[in-house]
Design an enzyme around this catalytic site. Structure first.
Site, short mmCIF file in Angstrom:
data_model
loop_
_atom_site.label_atom_id
_atom_site.label_comp_id
_atom_site.label_asym_id
_atom_site.label_seq_id
_atom_site.Cartn_x
_atom_site.Cartn_y
_atom_site.Cartn_z
N ASP A 90 -15.97 -30.59 -18.46
CA ASP A 90 -16.38 -31.93 -18.04
C ASP A 90 -17.46 -31.86 -16.97
O ASP A 90 -17.15 -31.84 -15.79
CB ASP A 90 -15.15 -32.70 -17.51
CG ASP A 90 -15.47 -34.15 -17.19
OD1 ASP A 90 -16.48 -34.67 -17.70
OD2 ASP A 90 -14.69 -34.75 -16.43
N HIS A 110 -23.43 -36.35 -19.70
CA HIS A 110 -23.61 -36.39 -18.25
C HIS A 110 -23.57 -35.00 -17.64
O HIS A 110 -22.77 -34.15 -18.03
CB HIS A 110 -22.62 -37.34 -17.58
CG HIS A 110 -21.19 -36.87 -17.50
ND1 HIS A 110 -20.71 -36.12 -16.43
CD2 HIS A 110 -20.13 -37.06 -18.32
CE1 HIS A 110 -19.42 -35.88 -16.62
NE2 HIS A 110 -19.04 -36.43 -17.76
N ASP A 136 -19.09 -35.65 -24.44
CA ASP A 136 -18.35 -35.55 -23.19
C ASP A 136 -17.06 -34.76 -23.46
O ASP A 136 -16.21 -35.21 -24.23
CB ASP A 136 -18.02 -36.94 -22.65
CG ASP A 136 -17.68 -36.94 -21.17
OD1 ASP A 136 -17.40 -35.86 -20.63
OD2 ASP A 136 -17.67 -38.03 -20.56
N GLU A 160 -22.33 -40.16 -13.71
CA GLU A 160 -21.33 -40.70 -14.63
C GLU A 160 -19.96 -40.79 -13.97
O GLU A 160 -19.22 -41.76 -14.15
CB GLU A 160 -21.25 -39.82 -15.87
CG GLU A 160 -20.41 -40.39 -17.03
CD GLU A 160 -18.95 -39.99 -17.00
OE1 GLU A 160 -18.19 -40.48 -17.85
OE2 GLU A 160 -18.56 -39.20 -16.11
N GLU A 161 -19.63 -39.77 -13.18
CA GLU A 161 -18.32 -39.73 -12.55
C GLU A 161 -18.15 -40.80 -11.48
O GLU A 161 -17.03 -41.10 -11.07
CB GLU A 161 -18.08 -38.34 -11.93
CG GLU A 161 -18.09 -37.20 -12.92
CD GLU A 161 -16.86 -37.16 -13.83
OE1 GLU A 161 -16.04 -38.10 -13.75
OE2 GLU A 161 -16.73 -36.21 -14.61
#
Length: 392
Positions: A237, A225, A297, A269-270
């Site tokens: 991240d 992501h 990830d 994604e978050e």
């Protein structure tokens, strides 16, 4: 038509990783440096679009074609919420689903976690109630506070770091989460100003899909992501995972691996695996054909040694190629989960949660760790595509 000897080609790729020229070795460093300058890549932000355009350009330079998959979804944004105690400002995070608003009132320290019984022992009418995290859902805490007449609610984290959370439903009460340390600064009867600034609306996410021209039915999909959370530059991240996907594409360019692969950077994604969920839904035939989905990830910081989780056969395959590789239980809340739910064998590459997870300090990722992750992934892909070539 006879399949190419994928195993031999990929074996050469992995072995050659140690003798790459200085230009190739600098590529990962350049990716990290360039994209980090854009800032936090929250879905829908200018930085998110800048990063996506950069990766698209890199894929195209390598000879891949790219396409975008756009989608929208509702999102709740905290625009900067806090509680003022005298001259001191305590930053906090609005719980998703809270009402916005400003409340100036005395503090009531509710003993406990905010059960109905806890509220019956105190008078919170027209005041700002303070409860501890734990035991019951945030939604129940908020509803109980509202029923007791509170004008606002502060939930204090029971562990280190910030508290990110959701009520799950709309509650007409300003609700703020604060750290354990800031919660300890609140005193009974102390006048405070609670200010919860929120926005609700539609956000537009965009996935990037890269492939060799003419490849429409891949055997393996490499994904990670691109987005990060508000306030976090997201070096680990998950810029580290996005760069790993690009580096895989870089190593695979003009080899048989590229003829069997898609390289995908997911958005949103978050916010709940939004991009991968859309991809799986919108590409059912492609997804059903996949022999493996590799997800990357947080692979740029050695919070823990590199490990994999997911399909047991793929985990075994990866460990045969890299005996030192760690493992963790199947699952994990990242984009591979969308594919696993669709029946695709998945392999999740991860190095653990580092101390700067979802924090402004997430500014560093180690290129050597990213390249090491790619080496491991190539060995696993070699075995997967070797089985495809053998008709297994």
């Amino acid at each position: 038509m006879r399949q190419p000897n994928v195993r031999a080609v990929l074996g050469a790729l992995v072995a050659g990783a140690l003798t790459l020229g200085s230009f190739a070795l600098a590529a990962v460093e350049n990716d990290l440096t360039t994209v980090l300058k854009f800032g936090p890549r929250v879905t829908g932000s200018a930085a998110n679009e800048q990063a996506r355009s950069y990766f698209e350009e890199q894929f195209r330079t390598l000879g891949y074609t790219t396409r975008r998959e756009a989608f929208t979804y509702p999102r709740f944004d905290d625009l900067g919420s806090d509680v003022r105690v005298g001259e001191r400002l305590l930053a906090g995070l609005a719980l998703q689903g809270t009402a916005g608003g400003e409340v100036s009132a005395p503090v009531v320290l509710v003993p406990g976690v905010g059960t109905p019984e806890d509220f019956r022992g105190v008078d919170v009418r027209g005041r700002v109630a303070v409860v501890q995290r734990g035991q019951i859902p945030f939604l129940q805490k908020a509803r109980n506070a509202l029923a007791a007449g509170a004008a606002g609610l502060i939930v204090v984290n029971n562990g280190p770091g910030e508290l990110h959370g959701t009520l799950g439903e709309r509650v007409e009460l300003p609700v703020l989460a604060v750290t354990r340390e800031d919660g300890a600064a609140l005193r009974e009867g102390q006048p405070v100003t609670l200010w919860v600034r929120v926005r609700e609306g539609e956000v537009r996410g965009v996935n990037v899909v890269a492939s060799r021209p003419g490849v429409t039915q891949p055997d393996v999909l490499f994904g990670g992501h691109l987005d990060s959370v508000t306030g976090a530059p997201g070096a680990n991240d998950n810029l580290s995972g996005s760069v790993a996907v690009l580096e895989l594409a870089r190593r695979a360019a003009n080899t048989p691996l590229a003829a069997h692969s898609f390289f995908v950077l997911f958005d949103g994604e978050e916010d709940g695996l939004r991009g991968s969920r859309v991809f799986v839904k919108e590409n059912p035939g492609l997804v059903q054909h996949l022999k493996a989905m590799f997800n990357f990830d947080m692979v740029g910081v050695n919070a823990a040694p590199l490990a994999v989780g997911g399909d047991s056969a793929l985990v075994d395959t990866a460990r045969q190629g890299t005996p030192t590789l760690g493992t963790f239980p199947a699952g994990g809340d990242s984009d591979h989960a969308s594919f696993a739910r669709a029946g695709v064998p998945v392999l999740f590459f991860h190095r653990g949660l580092d101390e700067h997870y979802h924090q402004p300090g997430d500014t560093l990722a180690d290129p050597a760790l990213i390249r090491g992750t790619v080496d491991t992934a190539l060995r696993a892909a070699d075995a997967v595509l070797g089985a495809v070539s053998a008709g297994k």
